[in-house]
Write an enzyme that holds these catalytic residues in place. Structure first.
Site, PDB file in Angstrom:
ATOM      1  N   THR A  52      -6.984   2.769   9.666  1.00  0.00           N
ATOM      2  CA  THR A  52      -7.134   3.264  11.035  1.00  0.00           C
ATOM      3  C   THR A  52      -8.125   2.421  11.841  1.00  0.00           C
ATOM      4  O   THR A  52      -7.852   2.062  12.993  1.00  0.00           O
ATOM      5  CB  THR A  52      -7.615   4.734  10.992  1.00  0.00           C
ATOM      6  OG1 THR A  52      -6.680   5.476  10.203  1.00  0.00           O
ATOM      7  CG2 THR A  52      -7.695   5.333  12.375  1.00  0.00           C
ATOM      8  N   ASP A  54       0.845  -1.191   0.000  1.00  0.00           N
ATOM      9  CA  ASP A  54       0.000   0.000   0.000  1.00  0.00           C
ATOM     10  C   ASP A  54       0.886   1.250   0.000  1.00  0.00           C
ATOM     11  O   ASP A  54       1.832   1.346   0.787  1.00  0.00           O
ATOM     12  CB  ASP A  54      -0.874  -0.052   1.263  1.00  0.00           C
ATOM     13  CG  ASP A  54      -1.933   1.035   1.289  1.00  0.00           C
ATOM     14  OD1 ASP A  54      -2.370   1.478   0.212  1.00  0.00           O
ATOM     15  OD2 ASP A  54      -2.334   1.424   2.405  1.00  0.00           O
ATOM     16  N   HIS A  70      -6.733  10.137   5.087  1.00  0.00           N
ATOM     17  CA  HIS A  70      -6.326   9.040   5.973  1.00  0.00           C
ATOM     18  C   HIS A  70      -6.442   9.457   7.434  1.00  0.00           C
ATOM     19  O   HIS A  70      -6.067  10.571   7.791  1.00  0.00           O
ATOM     20  CB  HIS A  70      -4.883   8.640   5.685  1.00  0.00           C
ATOM     21  CG  HIS A  70      -4.665   8.106   4.302  1.00  0.00           C
ATOM     22  ND1 HIS A  70      -4.175   8.884   3.275  1.00  0.00           N
ATOM     23  CD2 HIS A  70      -4.887   6.888   3.764  1.00  0.00           C
ATOM     24  CE1 HIS A  70      -4.086   8.151   2.178  1.00  0.00           C
ATOM     25  NE2 HIS A  70      -4.512   6.934   2.437  1.00  0.00           N
ATOM     26  N   GLY A  71      -6.938   8.542   8.258  1.00  0.00           N
ATOM     27  CA  GLY A  71      -7.003   8.805   9.700  1.00  0.00           C
ATOM     28  C   GLY A  71      -8.429   8.914  10.192  1.00  0.00           C
ATOM     29  O   GLY A  71      -9.368   8.593   9.464  1.00  0.00           O
ATOM     30  N   ASN A  95     -10.093   1.112   1.018  1.00  0.00           N
ATOM     31  CA  ASN A  95      -9.045   0.849   1.997  1.00  0.00           C
ATOM     32  C   ASN A  95      -9.486   1.201   3.421  1.00  0.00           C
ATOM     33  O   ASN A  95     -10.006   2.290   3.653  1.00  0.00           O
ATOM     34  CB  ASN A  95      -7.809   1.708   1.686  1.00  0.00           C
ATOM     35  CG  ASN A  95      -7.121   1.314   0.401  1.00  0.00           C
ATOM     36  OD1 ASN A  95      -7.551   0.407  -0.295  1.00  0.00           O
ATOM     37  ND2 ASN A  95      -6.032   1.998   0.093  1.00  0.00           N
ATOM     38  N   HIS A 123      -9.318   5.627  -0.884  1.00  0.00           N
ATOM     39  CA  HIS A 123      -8.485   5.545   0.322  1.00  0.00           C
ATOM     40  C   HIS A 123      -9.202   6.251   1.469  1.00  0.00           C
ATOM     41  O   HIS A 123     -10.160   6.990   1.255  1.00  0.00           O
ATOM     42  CB  HIS A 123      -7.126   6.200   0.059  1.00  0.00           C
ATOM     43  CG  HIS A 123      -6.198   5.329  -0.737  1.00  0.00           C
ATOM     44  ND1 HIS A 123      -5.008   4.861  -0.260  1.00  0.00           N
ATOM     45  CD2 HIS A 123      -6.322   4.813  -1.988  1.00  0.00           C
ATOM     46  CE1 HIS A 123      -4.424   4.106  -1.174  1.00  0.00           C
ATOM     47  NE2 HIS A 123      -5.200   4.065  -2.238  1.00  0.00           N
TER      48      HIS A 123
HETATM   49  P1  13P Z   1      -7.716   4.945   6.832  1.00  0.00           P
HETATM   50  O1  13P Z   1      -6.604   4.661   7.785  1.00  0.00           O
HETATM   51  O2  13P Z   1      -8.249   6.329   6.940  1.00  0.00           O
HETATM   52  O3  13P Z   1      -8.788   3.901   6.873  1.00  0.00           O
HETATM   53  O4  13P Z   1      -7.088   4.863   5.363  1.00  0.00           O
HETATM   54  C1  13P Z   1      -6.456   3.673   4.975  1.00  0.00           C
HETATM   55  C2  13P Z   1      -5.886   3.795   3.630  1.00  0.00           C
HETATM   56  O5  13P Z   1      -6.399   4.478   2.766  1.00  0.00           O
HETATM   57  C3  13P Z   1      -4.685   3.016   3.348  1.00  0.00           C
HETATM   58  O6  13P Z   1      -4.121   3.310   2.127  1.00  0.00           O
END
Ligand code: 13P
Length: 275
Positions: free
Chosen positions: A227, A81, A174-175, A224, A202
């Site tokens: 988190t 990833d 992300h997060g 994806n 993502h």
């Molecule tokens: P999250 O941690 O926000 O779920 O995103 C994960 C991600 O997109 C990994 O590439």
């Protein structure tokens, strides 16, 4: 069984659902997700962040993932990833990944095209397909977001690079979101019509269910979750009574927590019963 990215996303394209891609960190997160995938008869992607390839942990994690994939009766893809560069991607080949992502989305457009195209060639020589990213999906802590992915640029990017799947910026990060994101669903449909390949979302953790479903309807085929896998695992770790010290017994609840989380997302994405 271990399968490639193209294969697993073609199934999703045919069935109009999305394959959940879960970030895994250790044997227990792999076990939890595989329990859910087997129970739900769902194809899944087990993905590992690039930094674990850079720092070496992936060397130990890869055999666990490969064993899980080979012994499973559902399709499992092993994916790097956000592959940061050639070093990490070469390690992904060596450790047995069946799919790679190169993320040059923070670079200028032409540089992104050049590096992604080069990785597509390298991957093809290893029999693998590639996920690229256009429109940088940042973190929830970033002060501002990049410009959302432009459909015509996505078409050009796919034509020039030969990627099999494209991660797009349409409102996620992300997060853990401070407030729920609002996805640009029309843009997803427009990008899909222009690029004509499976699209990747993502930052799946914390997106409201109805937006996830609308995004899938518009053409997202891989989502994806990172988190929330961590929290599903760690919330249980902190809740286990201290008298339990044998690590295999200690880990039973965290594994169950990851499994329950994964099962819910498999259902939500429409991946249950597809394998
Ligand atoms: P999250 O941690 O926000 O779920 O995103 C994960 C991600 O997109 C990994 O590439």
């Amino acid at each position: 069984m271990l399968v490639g990215l193209k294969e697993i996303l073609e199934m999703a394209e045919e069935g109009s659902y999305a394959v959940p891609a879960f970030n895994v960190y250790n044997m227990e997160t792999v076990m939890g997700i595989m329990q859910a995938a087997q129970e739900k008869r769902a194809p899944v992607i087990l993905q590992v962040y690039s930094r674990l390839f850079a720092q070496g942990e992936a060397r130990f994690l890869a055999p666990v993932i490969l064993e899980a994939a080979h012994s499973a009766s559902v399709p499992v893809c092993f994916h790097i990833d956000h592959g940061a560069g050639k070093n990490e991607i070469m390690r992904a080949f060596r450790y047995g990944c069946s799919s790679v992502m190169i993320d040059a989305s923070a670079q200028e457009y032409e540089e992104n095209v050049a590096l992604t195209g080069e990785i597509v060639q390298l991957a093809a020589a290893n029999g693998l397909a590639v996920e690229g990213e256009l429109g940088h999906v940042g973190s929830v802590n970033d002060a501002s977001m990049d410009e959302f992915t432009v459909p015509e640029e996505a078409r050009d990017f796919v034509e020039k690079t030969g990627v099999a799947a494209l991660a797009v910026l349409v409102g996620t990060a992300h997060g853990r979101y401070k407030k729920p994101p609002k996805l640009d669903i029309q843009r997803i449909a427009d990008i899909k019509a222009a690029a004509r390949i499976p699209l990747v979302l993502h930052g799946g953790s914390g997106i409201p269910d109805e937006q996830i479903q609308a995004a899938i309807k518009a053409g997202i085929r891989k989502i994806n979750f990172g988190t929330d896998v961590c929290y599903a695992f760690l919330d249980k770790v902190f809740a286990v009574p201290r008298e339990i010290y044998a690590i295999d017994l200690f880990m039973k609840e965290p594994v169950a927590g990851v499994s329950a989380f994964a099962a819910g997302k498999i259902e939500l994405l429409g991946a249950a019963g597809r394998a």
